[in-house]
Every structure is written in C-alpha cells, then in structure tokens.
Design an enzyme around this catalytic site. Structure first.
Site, short mmCIF file in Angstrom:
data_model
loop_
_atom_site.label_atom_id
_atom_site.label_comp_id
_atom_site.label_asym_id
_atom_site.label_seq_id
_atom_site.Cartn_x
_atom_site.Cartn_y
_atom_site.Cartn_z
N CYS A 79 50.24 45.80 81.33
CA CYS A 79 49.41 46.79 81.82
C CYS A 79 47.92 46.28 82.03
O CYS A 79 47.85 45.62 83.19
CB CYS A 79 49.23 48.04 80.54
SG CYS A 79 48.46 49.49 81.22
N HIS A 167 55.06 49.74 79.58
CA HIS A 167 54.89 49.32 78.23
C HIS A 167 56.25 49.15 77.68
O HIS A 167 57.22 50.08 77.36
CB HIS A 167 54.27 50.34 77.24
CG HIS A 167 52.74 50.40 77.57
ND1 HIS A 167 51.79 49.42 76.89
CD2 HIS A 167 52.03 51.03 78.44
CE1 HIS A 167 50.70 49.81 77.30
NE2 HIS A 167 50.55 50.57 78.16
N GLU A 169 57.42 47.92 75.07
CA GLU A 169 57.51 48.10 73.59
C GLU A 169 57.66 49.56 72.97
O GLU A 169 58.31 49.49 71.64
CB GLU A 169 56.08 47.43 72.79
CG GLU A 169 54.97 48.37 72.87
CD GLU A 169 54.24 48.07 74.32
OE1 GLU A 169 53.06 48.26 74.46
OE2 GLU A 169 54.84 47.56 75.43
#
Length: 509
Positions: A79, A167, A169
């Site tokens: 990001c 993202h 994660e």
C-alpha cells in the site's frame, strides 16, 4: 541469531498483523520504526514496507532513504510502501478518482512473477487506500490490476523489489498467505525454522550464558506471560529463580492457593505473600479508577520489592514483557507514537538496582501460548482469559472493600464455572463479572430487597484491540443469573453488557 524479515512501520493499523502472518510461516520477523532502519548484518533476509495513514504527497509524510537496502535485499512495499517505492523512483501517485476500501478482485497480469507463484488468475483482495499509483517509473512493470486501478502490483526489473496496492495480511485477501510465503520463502530464501522448539532451545541457551549462576526474581501473576517466562527461566537456571506471587486481595476466588499449588507441583521455587490487607487499607474511600490503578500498582511494587530484598544475592529481575509491549512502548516522531505505558516496560523502581531479563520479548501472545504448550504448561493456564493487572480492583466499580470484593468473587466464580461447564470458555476472548455501584429494588420471598447489581461481560477478539460481545443463548444467561441471585446474598439483579469495542472498552474502568 535468527534469520529474519524486517518490517519498516509507517503507522499502519495492520503492521503487527503482517508480522504475525509471517511468523505463522515459521519465519522470524521484527518491526522497526520507519526512521530506524537496522544495519544489514547478514541475518536480515528481506524488508517489508508497511502501509500508512499518510499520503506520499504530504510534506510531513515519512520518506526514509532506502538506498541502503534497494538492490541489496528483496523488498515488498504494501500500500503506502508500494506508493513510496514508485514515487521515490520518479513515478506519480495521485488521489484516487475511485477510492478502494474493502474487497476487490485482483487479476494477475504477469503469471511468471515469483510473487504470484501458485496464484489463480483472479482472486479476492482487501484494499484500503485513498491514493493510487498513476504512473510508474520506466523500469517498473505492472504485474497485477483490479477493475478500478491499473497498478495493483508491480515489480522492478533486474531487482527483487515488489509493490502491491492491497493488504495480503488480512483474512479477506484469500491468497494473502500464499503471496507472503512466496516473498519470504522463495524470494528471500528463509528456511522456516522459527518454531516453539527452536525458540525454547536458543532462549534457554542464551539465558544460561547471560545469567550464569546469578539469582533471578520474577513477579508471578498466574497469567500466561509470566507463567511461560517462569518455566523458561526454570529450565535454564533451576532453583536460582525465585517466583514471588502477591495476593493483593483482588484475585479471583481461590486463585491465590491454586497458583501456589500449580507452580509448586512443577518444581518451581515460589513464595506466596498475602498482602491483601495492605491493599484494602490503601484503597479505602477511593473511587476514581485511575487513582485505584496507581494505588494498586504502587503497593504491588512496594510488596514485591520488600520480598525481593529478602533473597540473598539476587541480581536480576525477570519480566513477562512480550513483543506488542515492546513495539507499543517505542516512541518516534509520527506514526509509531507511544500508545500507552506498560507495567512491563520501564517504570521499575530505581532503588532495586536489578538488571532486567525478558525471555519473551520477541513473542506475540499466540506464540507465547505455543511455547507454553511445548514446555508442558497446563491448558488451564495456557488458555486462561486475559485478566487485568489491577485485578478485581477495576471490576468493583466505586470503592473497593473486602465485602464488595467477596461479593464479586462469588458471582464471578459462578459465571466462569458455568462457562467452562457449558464449553463456552474457550470460545471467548475475555469474560468476567463487574459489581456496579448501584443498588436495585427486588423481591425475595415476601420481603422487599434493596441490593447490588452485577453486570456480566464476555467478548470475542483476536488481539484485544477490537472486540464484539458474545451472543449467549438466553437459557445460559437465565441459568447464570438465577444461580448468582440465589446463591450470592447481597445481589438481586444481573445484567449482560452488549457493548462492542469500540466504542466501549472491554473493562469498565
């Protein structure tokens, strides 16, 4: 020394989650503030640049010099990290015409990219950005796109430098763990040897080398962190460790004796101190929550220090500090601003003149539990809900007296016992009863009563940062309420707290 991945933190709410996901791959990972880039010492295998609440176009946004690592180690920008890589190399980042927050569909444009090995052509990803990379430098190649943004991911030619706008994660990115595995294992070459057993072996060896024949004192709470720290130290130095367990009068029912019996049976050298009356005396007439916390903390240190000084030749103080404590206590200018002060990090009484040893300071809470399991710690302690440092002192709302604590202990014991019997305890992050500073009218038999109110609290969470109230079956709440009111003289009303965090907190004080 462990081989590791370094994360440079630009202030993303997901930074700790990135580290936890990487560690789930049995790869050690450390978080550094963006302005404290570590020296490349041979143990660092790759670097991840986190997201950020900033825009790269803000004058005050973090823009560290990455020339010391670019081209020398694999880099993954996530990001903001991706936007920083692009902007610092001559690309263009602009406010998004169509902001992407939430789920999006990613299409892999370059199936030969090592980052997207074993990826489907299309998959769900999680976006959270207000800026978009609108122009890439000449040596940057687009490797994935979404419907709304062309540069969903990129790779630098002739360099192991990658950027992604999503993202990986978060659980909503369905192939996120695959991408992280591709980066840390295939691209960075990590060997995936970071396991509970390897941690125990290396930590035990390091403790023996550091402590030698010195004596160590540890304040045991009966919680997971201090318990696992005690077992690790006991394995390393045996009887040279003394654990002090202080009864502040604010523990759960029978907890003091249970902890003494449990750790005594494991062969640990443990000293129990009943200082409940000292705490009650100091808390008399005090109702302000912060004042109660300070009084409880100060008196604990006084009692602990008094007992520690009775041990001849002690030179080390052991603490159950874990990695989130360390991260949150780092204060830098900007995104890693200090969140809170911890009882485990700093604030030690200077007059004790003890060196500090923190065997768990590399671990997240879930890793502490896995290490504890490997060490043979009982499930009752390993799976214990978090319990506040001030104990029932902040669950007795208002003045803390022996009588009010006794009422709460009895009600709480019925509640927690019912959770275990109904096999609900392990489904809940944290549960407890709260004694309110109000009385309510009731009827028992033919008599009118005016007695105390207890609130029950139970939440689900993964890390305590956010939490939802647990939706108990009505018959469970009915059963617990009836049992508390029938068995605990002085309580005639039970309520259930259905507030989530945020806006509420888990504890009431």
């Amino acid at each position: 020394m462990y081989e590791k991945i370094v994360i440079l933190d630009f202030g993303s709410q997901y930074t700790q989650l990135i580290a936890r996901r990487i560690r789930e791959l049995n790869v050690y990972c450390e978080i550094y503030p963006y302005n404290q880039i570590p020296v490349l010492d041979g143990t660092i295998k790759g670097v991840i640049l986190s997201g950020s609440p900033f825009s790269v176009n803000d004058n005050a946004s973090p823009k560290p010099d990455l020339s010391g690592i670019r081209g020398k180690l694999p880099i993954l920008g996530i990001c903001y990290g991706a936007q920083l890589l692009a902007a610092s190399s001559g690309g263009q980042v602009m406010p998004s015409k169509s902001r992407e927050y939430g789920r999006a569909t990613l299409e892999v444009m370059d199936v030969s990219s090592s980052l997207f090995k074993d990826f489907p052509i299309q998959s769900q990803v999680w976006m959270s950005h207000g800026d978009t990379i609108t122009a890439l430098p000449r040596n940057f190649l687009i490797t994935a796109s979404t419907t709304d943004i062309q540069v969903g991911a990129f790779q630098v030619t002739n360099e192991q430098t990658y950027g992604i706008q999503f993202h990986p994660e978060v659980y909503h990115t369905t192939e996120g763990i695959t991408l992280l595995r591709n980066f840390v294992v295939d691209i960075c070459g990590c060997s995936q040897t970071w396991t509970p057993a390897s941690f125990i072996e290396e930590t035990t060896r390091n403790l023996r080398e550091t402590l030698g024949s010195d004596k160590v004192v540890l304040g045991l709470s009966g919680g997971v962190d201090s318990s696992v720290a005690a077992l690790l130290l006991h394995r390393a130095i045996g009887k040279n460790l003394t654990c002090i367990f202080v009864d502040n009068g604010l523990l759960r029912k029978n907890e003091y004796q249970q902890v003494l019996d449990s750790f005594g049976s494991m062969g640990l050298n443990i000293v129990g101190v009943d200082a409940s009356q000292q705490f009650y005396n100091e808390l008399k007439g005090v109702t302000d929550p912060e004042s109660k916390r300070k009084i409880i903390g100060r008196n604990f240190i006084e009692v602990f220090e008094r007992e520690a000084q009775k041990i001849q030749g002690v030179s080390w103080l052991a603490q159950g500090t874990i990695y989130p404590d360390v991260i949150e206590s780092v204060s830098v200018n900007g995104p890693s601003a200090k969140i809170k002060s911890h009882h485990n990090v700093g604030g030690l009484p200077n007059q004790m003149n003890l060196k500090v040893v923190e065997p768990l300071r590399l671990l997240f809470k879930d890793e502490v539990r896995r290490v504890g399991k490997e060490l043979g710690l009982s499930a009752a302690i390993l799976n214990r809900h978090p319990f506040p440092g001030p104990g029932l002192g902040i669950r007795v709302i208002g003045e803390v007296t022996p009588q009010r604590v006794k009422l709460l202990q009895e009600a709480d014991n019925i509640y927690i016992k019912a959770l275990r019997e109904s096999e609900l305890y392990d489904k809940i992050w944290q549960a407890g009863a709260i004694l309110l500073p109000v009385q309510s009218v009731g009827v028992m038999g033919d008599e009118r009563t005016y007695e105390n109110v207890v609130a029950l609290r139970a939440v689900t969470s993964t890390d305590g940062m956010t939490a939802d109230w647990y939706p108990f079956p009505h018959n469970f709440l009915s059963r617990v309420s009836n049992e508390i009111i029938n068995k605990v003289r002085g309580i005639n009303r039970v309520v259930y707290d259905i507030s989530s965090k945020p806006p509420a907190t888990i504890e009431w004080e």
